[in-house]
Design a protein around this motif. Structure first.
Motif, PDB file in Angstrom:
ATOM      1  N   PHE A  51       0.824  -1.203   0.000  1.00  0.00           N
ATOM      2  CA  PHE A  51       0.000   0.000   0.000  1.00  0.00           C
ATOM      3  C   PHE A  51       0.859   1.254   0.000  1.00  0.00           C
ATOM      4  O   PHE A  51       1.855   1.329   0.714  1.00  0.00           O
ATOM      5  CB  PHE A  51      -0.894   0.049   1.247  1.00  0.00           C
ATOM      6  CG  PHE A  51      -2.128  -0.778   1.144  1.00  0.00           C
ATOM      7  CD1 PHE A  51      -3.346  -0.218   0.782  1.00  0.00           C
ATOM      8  CD2 PHE A  51      -2.084  -2.143   1.406  1.00  0.00           C
ATOM      9  CE1 PHE A  51      -4.482  -0.991   0.681  1.00  0.00           C
ATOM     10  CE2 PHE A  51      -3.223  -2.929   1.309  1.00  0.00           C
ATOM     11  CZ  PHE A  51      -4.428  -2.346   0.946  1.00  0.00           C
ATOM     12  N   ASP A  52       0.441   2.219  -0.804  1.00  0.00           N
ATOM     13  CA  ASP A  52       0.953   3.579  -0.703  1.00  0.00           C
ATOM     14  C   ASP A  52      -0.040   4.322   0.174  1.00  0.00           C
ATOM     15  O   ASP A  52      -1.260   4.206  -0.016  1.00  0.00           O
ATOM     16  CB  ASP A  52       1.027   4.246  -2.081  1.00  0.00           C
ATOM     17  CG  ASP A  52       2.086   3.602  -2.963  1.00  0.00           C
ATOM     18  OD1 ASP A  52       3.198   3.358  -2.457  1.00  0.00           O
ATOM     19  OD2 ASP A  52       1.794   3.335  -4.144  1.00  0.00           O
ATOM     20  N   PHE A 103      -5.201  -3.341  -5.942  1.00  0.00           N
ATOM     21  CA  PHE A 103      -6.612  -3.709  -6.079  1.00  0.00           C
ATOM     22  C   PHE A 103      -7.538  -3.114  -5.028  1.00  0.00           C
ATOM     23  O   PHE A 103      -8.743  -3.326  -5.092  1.00  0.00           O
ATOM     24  CB  PHE A 103      -6.753  -5.235  -6.027  1.00  0.00           C
ATOM     25  CG  PHE A 103      -6.055  -5.941  -7.149  1.00  0.00           C
ATOM     26  CD1 PHE A 103      -6.431  -5.739  -8.461  1.00  0.00           C
ATOM     27  CD2 PHE A 103      -4.998  -6.794  -6.894  1.00  0.00           C
ATOM     28  CE1 PHE A 103      -5.790  -6.387  -9.507  1.00  0.00           C
ATOM     29  CE2 PHE A 103      -4.341  -7.447  -7.926  1.00  0.00           C
ATOM     30  CZ  PHE A 103      -4.735  -7.246  -9.241  1.00  0.00           C
ATOM     31  N   VAL A 104      -6.998  -2.397  -4.036  1.00  0.00           N
ATOM     32  CA  VAL A 104      -7.813  -1.884  -2.932  1.00  0.00           C
ATOM     33  C   VAL A 104      -7.538  -0.401  -2.726  1.00  0.00           C
ATOM     34  O   VAL A 104      -6.404   0.058  -2.877  1.00  0.00           O
ATOM     35  CB  VAL A 104      -7.500  -2.659  -1.627  1.00  0.00           C
ATOM     36  CG1 VAL A 104      -8.280  -2.098  -0.450  1.00  0.00           C
ATOM     37  CG2 VAL A 104      -7.800  -4.142  -1.799  1.00  0.00           C
ATOM     38  N   LEU A 105      -8.581   0.327  -2.370  1.00  0.00           N
ATOM     39  CA  LEU A 105      -8.496   1.749  -2.084  1.00  0.00           C
ATOM     40  C   LEU A 105      -9.235   1.987  -0.778  1.00  0.00           C
ATOM     41  O   LEU A 105     -10.292   1.388  -0.540  1.00  0.00           O
ATOM     42  CB  LEU A 105      -9.156   2.526  -3.222  1.00  0.00           C
ATOM     43  CG  LEU A 105      -9.212   4.037  -3.163  1.00  0.00           C
ATOM     44  CD1 LEU A 105      -7.802   4.616  -3.222  1.00  0.00           C
ATOM     45  CD2 LEU A 105     -10.045   4.564  -4.315  1.00  0.00           C
ATOM     46  N   PHE A 133     -13.799   4.945   4.353  1.00  0.00           N
ATOM     47  CA  PHE A 133     -14.249   4.384   3.075  1.00  0.00           C
ATOM     48  C   PHE A 133     -13.269   3.333   2.614  1.00  0.00           C
ATOM     49  O   PHE A 133     -12.099   3.318   2.992  1.00  0.00           O
ATOM     50  CB  PHE A 133     -14.466   5.489   2.030  1.00  0.00           C
ATOM     51  CG  PHE A 133     -13.388   5.624   1.005  1.00  0.00           C
ATOM     52  CD1 PHE A 133     -13.573   5.136  -0.274  1.00  0.00           C
ATOM     53  CD2 PHE A 133     -12.190   6.252   1.297  1.00  0.00           C
ATOM     54  CE1 PHE A 133     -12.588   5.267  -1.236  1.00  0.00           C
ATOM     55  CE2 PHE A 133     -11.192   6.395   0.345  1.00  0.00           C
ATOM     56  CZ  PHE A 133     -11.399   5.903  -0.917  1.00  0.00           C
ATOM     57  N   GLY A 134     -13.776   2.403   1.836  1.00  0.00           N
ATOM     58  CA  GLY A 134     -12.946   1.351   1.295  1.00  0.00           C
ATOM     59  C   GLY A 134     -13.598   0.771   0.068  1.00  0.00           C
ATOM     60  O   GLY A 134     -14.807   0.890  -0.120  1.00  0.00           O
ATOM     61  N   GLY A 135     -12.801   0.165  -0.759  1.00  0.00           N
ATOM     62  CA  GLY A 135     -13.364  -0.441  -1.951  1.00  0.00           C
ATOM     63  C   GLY A 135     -12.318  -1.124  -2.801  1.00  0.00           C
ATOM     64  O   GLY A 135     -11.149  -1.208  -2.445  1.00  0.00           O
ATOM     65  N   LEU A 136     -12.788  -1.594  -3.916  1.00  0.00           N
ATOM     66  CA  LEU A 136     -11.964  -2.359  -4.844  1.00  0.00           C
ATOM     67  C   LEU A 136     -11.568  -1.504  -6.036  1.00  0.00           C
ATOM     68  O   LEU A 136     -12.345  -0.664  -6.482  1.00  0.00           O
ATOM     69  CB  LEU A 136     -12.733  -3.582  -5.327  1.00  0.00           C
ATOM     70  CG  LEU A 136     -13.204  -4.533  -4.234  1.00  0.00           C
ATOM     71  CD1 LEU A 136     -14.119  -5.599  -4.818  1.00  0.00           C
ATOM     72  CD2 LEU A 136     -12.015  -5.156  -3.527  1.00  0.00           C
TER      73      LEU A 136
END
Length: 166
Positions: free
Chosen positions: A85-86, A100-102, A119-122
């Motif tokens: 992750f950045d 693949f994840v934000l 918040f989270g998502g693909l």
């Protein structure tokens, strides 16, 4: 530009809401907490300890480098899947992305406490086409993550089932 131009400034929670609502395949939740900003953000920004408690798909989250507000981290799922992750982490603002994840969190002090958002998502090709199906499935995820964090603030520690794998 001159002084008659309209100006719209968004606080961190509103910025995160805009990002979440304009990004398909994500969930967003926010709540007003009866706790001071410094206490809320100290807990929320402890990514290595809190993300595995907030999100069941994260078994461990390890910061591997930090330069100012820019971090690099490695996440590992309970099943052994890994992601790099950045991260941008500053007071009241956290934005993270892997291949693949934000995801992210934001907090602002308000009268009566602190507004905290998650918040989270693909990040997948074609996710926009599946957003109508995914949204109802993902919607509870954000509320659960915030509840797990607020349980920590309320003194109700959450423990993982079994040891986290590093």
């Amino acid at each position: 530009m001159n002084e008659s131009w309209p100006v719209a400034e968004l606080d961190a929670v509103r910025r995160l809401r805009v990002i979440a609502r304009s990004t398909p395949g994500t969930t967003f939740a926010e709540r007003l907490l009866d706790a001071p900003f410094d206490r809320v953000w100290a807990l929320a920004s402890d990514l290595e300890n809190q993300l595995p408690l907030m999100i069941t798909d994260i078994g461990s989250f390890t910061v591997t480098s930090a330069v100012g507000e820019r971090l690099e981290a490695r996440a590992r799922s309970p099943l052994g899947l890994r992601a790099r992750f950045d991260v941008v982490l500053r007071p009241g603002w956290c934005l993270m992305q892997s291949r693949f994840v934000l995801g992210g969190m934001a907090a602002v002090a308000e009268e009566g406490g602190t507004r905290l958002a998650f918040f989270g998502g693909l990040r997948l090709p074609g996710i926009g086409a599946a957003d109508r199906v995914l949204h109802p499935l993902m919607a509870p995820m954000g509320a659960r993550a915030l509840k797990r964090l607020t349980d920590q603030l309320d003194g109700t520690p959450r423990r993982r089932c079994g040891p986290a794998r590093g």
